[in-house]
Design a protein around this motif. Structure first.
Motif, mmCIF file in Angstrom:
data_model
loop_
_atom_site.group_PDB
_atom_site.id
_atom_site.type_symbol
_atom_site.label_atom_id
_atom_site.label_comp_id
_atom_site.label_asym_id
_atom_site.label_seq_id
_atom_site.Cartn_x
_atom_site.Cartn_y
_atom_site.Cartn_z
ATOM 1 N N ASN A 68 -26.500 99.130 -22.586
ATOM 2 C CA ASN A 68 -27.468 98.931 -23.668
ATOM 3 C C ASN A 68 -28.888 99.192 -23.196
ATOM 4 O O ASN A 68 -29.699 99.755 -23.938
ATOM 5 N N ALA A 69 -29.201 98.775 -21.968
ATOM 6 C CA ALA A 69 -30.543 99.026 -21.426
ATOM 7 C C ALA A 69 -30.799 100.527 -21.311
ATOM 8 O O ALA A 69 -31.878 101.011 -21.668
ATOM 9 N N VAL A 70 -29.822 101.275 -20.863
ATOM 10 C CA VAL A 70 -29.980 102.729 -20.717
ATOM 11 C C VAL A 70 -30.090 103.396 -22.086
ATOM 12 O O VAL A 70 -30.924 104.271 -22.302
ATOM 13 N N GLN A 71 -29.269 102.953 -23.038
ATOM 14 C CA GLN A 71 -29.237 103.600 -24.346
ATOM 15 C C GLN A 71 -30.417 103.231 -25.234
ATOM 16 O O GLN A 71 -30.981 104.086 -25.916
ATOM 17 N N TYR A 72 -30.804 101.965 -25.252
ATOM 18 C CA TYR A 72 -31.784 101.508 -26.235
ATOM 19 C C TYR A 72 -33.167 101.203 -25.659
ATOM 20 O O TYR A 72 -34.091 100.931 -26.409
ATOM 21 N N ALA A 73 -33.305 101.227 -24.353
ATOM 22 C CA ALA A 73 -34.599 100.929 -23.730
ATOM 23 C C ALA A 73 -34.846 101.925 -22.608
ATOM 24 O O ALA A 73 -34.804 101.558 -21.441
ATOM 25 N N VAL A 90 -26.484 85.781 -15.461
ATOM 26 C CA VAL A 90 -26.761 87.213 -15.393
ATOM 27 C C VAL A 90 -27.981 87.487 -16.256
ATOM 28 O O VAL A 90 -28.051 87.023 -17.396
ATOM 29 N N CYS A 91 -28.930 88.235 -15.723
ATOM 30 C CA CYS A 91 -30.133 88.583 -16.464
ATOM 31 C C CYS A 91 -30.378 90.079 -16.325
ATOM 32 O O CYS A 91 -30.346 90.617 -15.220
ATOM 33 N N VAL A 92 -30.589 90.749 -17.443
ATOM 34 C CA VAL A 92 -30.977 92.158 -17.440
ATOM 35 C C VAL A 92 -32.302 92.266 -18.172
ATOM 36 O O VAL A 92 -32.418 91.852 -19.326
ATOM 37 N N GLY A 93 -33.299 92.793 -17.479
ATOM 38 C CA GLY A 93 -34.608 93.012 -18.068
ATOM 39 C C GLY A 93 -34.815 94.495 -18.293
ATOM 40 O O GLY A 93 -34.512 95.309 -17.426
ATOM 41 N N ASP A 94 -35.301 94.855 -19.485
ATOM 42 C CA ASP A 94 -35.541 96.264 -19.786
ATOM 43 C C ASP A 94 -36.887 96.453 -20.462
ATOM 44 O O ASP A 94 -37.640 95.503 -20.633
ATOM 45 N N THR A 95 -37.184 97.678 -20.860
ATOM 46 C CA THR A 95 -38.511 98.039 -21.364
ATOM 47 C C THR A 95 -38.656 97.969 -22.876
ATOM 48 O O THR A 95 -39.726 98.260 -23.398
ATOM 49 N N ASN A 96 -37.600 97.594 -23.587
ATOM 50 C CA ASN A 96 -37.661 97.516 -25.045
ATOM 51 C C ASN A 96 -37.844 96.057 -25.464
ATOM 52 O O ASN A 96 -36.968 95.237 -25.211
ATOM 53 N N PRO A 97 -38.959 95.708 -26.134
ATOM 54 C CA PRO A 97 -39.170 94.313 -26.519
ATOM 55 C C PRO A 97 -38.290 93.838 -27.680
ATOM 56 O O PRO A 97 -38.175 92.641 -27.917
ATOM 57 N N ALA A 98 -37.658 94.752 -28.384
ATOM 58 C CA ALA A 98 -36.830 94.370 -29.531
ATOM 59 C C ALA A 98 -35.534 93.717 -29.059
ATOM 60 O O ALA A 98 -34.860 94.222 -28.158
ATOM 61 N N LEU A 129 -35.381 86.751 -24.097
ATOM 62 C CA LEU A 129 -36.756 86.345 -23.837
ATOM 63 C C LEU A 129 -37.635 87.581 -23.884
ATOM 64 O O LEU A 129 -37.499 88.479 -23.049
ATOM 65 N N ARG A 130 -38.509 87.640 -24.892
ATOM 66 C CA ARG A 130 -39.452 88.756 -24.986
ATOM 67 C C ARG A 130 -40.559 88.566 -23.970
ATOM 68 O O ARG A 130 -41.044 87.442 -23.781
ATOM 69 N N GLU A 131 -40.948 89.658 -23.341
ATOM 70 C CA GLU A 131 -42.014 89.636 -22.344
ATOM 71 C C GLU A 131 -42.923 90.822 -22.583
ATOM 72 O O GLU A 131 -42.519 91.788 -23.242
ATOM 73 N N PRO A 132 -44.124 90.793 -22.038
ATOM 74 C CA PRO A 132 -44.979 91.987 -22.152
ATOM 75 C C PRO A 132 -44.270 93.187 -21.520
ATOM 76 O O PRO A 132 -43.806 93.102 -20.393
ATOM 77 N N GLY A 134 -41.376 94.488 -22.541
ATOM 78 C CA GLY A 134 -39.924 94.520 -22.650
ATOM 79 C C GLY A 134 -39.319 93.172 -22.975
ATOM 80 O O GLY A 134 -39.928 92.334 -23.647
ATOM 81 N N LYS A 135 -38.108 92.961 -22.496
ATOM 82 C CA LYS A 135 -37.388 91.711 -22.735
ATOM 83 C C LYS A 135 -36.427 91.456 -21.584
ATOM 84 O O LYS A 135 -36.133 92.343 -20.791
ATOM 85 N N GLU A 136 -35.963 90.222 -21.529
ATOM 86 C CA GLU A 136 -34.895 89.840 -20.609
ATOM 87 C C GLU A 136 -33.768 89.239 -21.440
ATOM 88 O O GLU A 136 -34.017 88.428 -22.331
ATOM 89 N N ILE A 137 -32.558 89.627 -21.111
ATOM 90 C CA ILE A 137 -31.384 89.034 -21.737
ATOM 91 C C ILE A 137 -30.728 88.157 -20.681
ATOM 92 O O ILE A 137 -30.371 88.627 -19.600
ATOM 93 N N HIS A 138 -30.615 86.877 -20.992
ATOM 94 C CA HIS A 138 -30.027 85.898 -20.086
ATOM 95 C C HIS A 138 -28.666 85.504 -20.611
ATOM 96 O O HIS A 138 -28.541 85.109 -21.777
ATOM 97 N N VAL A 139 -27.671 85.600 -19.747
ATOM 98 C CA VAL A 139 -26.295 85.318 -20.132
ATOM 99 C C VAL A 139 -25.706 84.357 -19.107
ATOM 100 O O VAL A 139 -25.866 84.557 -17.898
ATOM 101 N N PHE A 140 -25.052 83.339 -19.594
ATOM 102 C CA PHE A 140 -24.382 82.359 -18.729
ATOM 103 C C PHE A 140 -22.891 82.469 -18.964
ATOM 104 O O PHE A 140 -22.432 82.404 -20.097
ATOM 105 N N LEU A 141 -22.160 82.642 -17.853
ATOM 106 C CA LEU A 141 -20.721 82.851 -17.925
ATOM 107 C C LEU A 141 -19.995 81.883 -16.992
ATOM 108 O O LEU A 141 -20.587 81.359 -16.045
ATOM 109 N N ALA A 142 -18.715 81.726 -17.229
ATOM 110 C CA ALA A 142 -17.886 80.886 -16.363
ATOM 111 C C ALA A 142 -17.698 81.583 -15.015
ATOM 112 O O ALA A 142 -17.675 82.799 -14.914
ATOM 113 N N TRP A 143 -17.563 80.773 -13.959
ATOM 114 C CA TRP A 143 -17.189 81.300 -12.630
ATOM 115 C C TRP A 143 -16.178 80.398 -12.019
ATOM 116 O O TRP A 143 -15.833 79.471 -11.856
#
Length: 143
Positions: A68-73, A90-98, A129-132, A134-143
């Motif tokens: 999604n980061a590659v395709q939309y940001a 897991v956190c992925v930060g990209d350049t698209n604020p949407a 989380l929107r940031e100047p 771009g944005k960060e997507i924070h995901v919490f998963l089982a381990w």
């Protein structure tokens, strides 16, 4: 291109982290997954997952977020992973604020649309989380 060392410090699983930066090329989706795979392999040697499918769920989530980061940001993105006392962050930060928008999935079109639904279904919690710049997507998963 991956940058950033794996953190091998400490006895607590809470101290296990990895940060990797990517240019945003299509091949970086695979590189992000391989980074996550290496991190989880390292973690498993000391702290095996409590649920059998956790590893695969995390790898699928990383793949979807990176795609999604590659395709939309277009542009660089950052992958950060951190083991916590009760799972994986897991956190992925990209350049698209949407924020991501769920789309309907139509297999006949072959146009995707299932990735964001998968991320939400596999995760315990998802936050954006929107940031100047771009944005960060924070995901919490089982381990």
């Amino acid at each position: 291109m991956v940058t950033g060392p794996f953190d091998d410090g400490g006895i607590s699983p809470c101290s296990k982290t990895v940060t990797a930066r990517f240019r945003g090329d299509v091949g970086d989706v695979t590189a992000a997954r391989l980074t996550a795979e290496r991190f989880l392999d390292d973690l498993t040697s000391q702290y095996p997952p409590s649920e059998r499918e956790s590893r695969d769920d995390i790898l699928l989530t990383v793949s979807e977020l990176a795609a999604n980061a590659v395709q939309y940001a277009p542009g660089p993105f950052v992958l950060r992973m951190r083991s916590t006392f009760d799972g994986m962050h897991v956190c992925v930060g990209d350049t698209n604020p949407a924020p991501p928008v769920p789309r309907s999935c139509d297999p006949a079109r072959g146009a995707g649309g299932i990735g964001w639904h998968l991320v939400q279904a596999l995760s315990r919690e998802v936050g954006v989380l929107r940031e100047p710049g771009g944005k960060e997507i924070h995901v919490f998963l089982a381990w």
